[in-house]
Design a protein around this motif. Sequence first.
Motif, short mmCIF file in Angstrom:
data_model
loop_
_atom_site.label_atom_id
_atom_site.label_comp_id
_atom_site.label_asym_id
_atom_site.label_seq_id
_atom_site.Cartn_x
_atom_site.Cartn_y
_atom_site.Cartn_z
N LEU A 46 0.83 -1.20 0.00
CA LEU A 46 0.00 0.00 0.00
C LEU A 46 0.87 1.25 0.00
O LEU A 46 1.86 1.33 0.72
N ASN A 47 0.46 2.23 -0.80
CA ASN A 47 1.15 3.51 -0.87
C ASN A 47 0.14 4.64 -0.89
O ASN A 47 -1.02 4.44 -1.23
N ASP A 50 -4.05 4.87 -0.56
CA ASP A 50 -4.45 3.53 -0.12
C ASP A 50 -3.95 3.28 1.30
O ASP A 50 -4.66 2.72 2.13
N ARG A 51 -2.72 3.69 1.59
CA ARG A 51 -2.15 3.51 2.94
C ARG A 51 -2.92 4.36 3.95
O ARG A 51 -3.21 3.90 5.05
N GLU A 52 -3.26 5.59 3.58
CA GLU A 52 -4.03 6.47 4.47
C GLU A 52 -5.40 5.87 4.76
O GLU A 52 -5.87 5.91 5.90
N TRP A 54 -6.22 2.70 4.68
CA TRP A 54 -5.99 1.54 5.53
C TRP A 54 -5.84 1.97 6.99
O TRP A 54 -6.45 1.40 7.88
N GLU A 82 -0.90 -4.88 12.93
CA GLU A 82 0.19 -4.58 12.02
C GLU A 82 1.42 -4.21 12.85
O GLU A 82 1.70 -3.04 13.09
N GLU A 85 5.13 -2.07 9.42
CA GLU A 85 4.42 -1.63 8.23
C GLU A 85 4.39 -2.71 7.15
O GLU A 85 5.43 -3.20 6.72
N GLY A 86 3.17 -3.08 6.76
CA GLY A 86 2.99 -4.05 5.70
C GLY A 86 2.99 -5.50 6.14
O GLY A 86 2.63 -6.39 5.38
#
Length: 93
Positions: A46-47, A50-52, A54, A82, A85-86
Amino acid sequence: MDTYEGAARLEWWANRDTCLCSVSVAIAIVSDDSGWRVSATFVPPLNGEDREGWMFLMALSPYCTLRFDDDEDATVDVRVEEPSEGKLVLSAV
């Protein structure tokens, strides 16, 4: 010890008709005498927005549905953590 590796999705549902978000993950499930453990990673990572999104959903609730790609009817309600990260750790609820 039994293991399973495959593709799945984490889904957040507002109600049975409205999915707020669906995120693709690669999962690894290990089952042994002590129980089962599930780890997952985002596919693709996610970047940006999309990361925000999430992070926003995780702040609202770490509970979602795990849906297996090879069997659309196979779902498990899970709690997501989590630790880095990831890298995700899932537990059944």
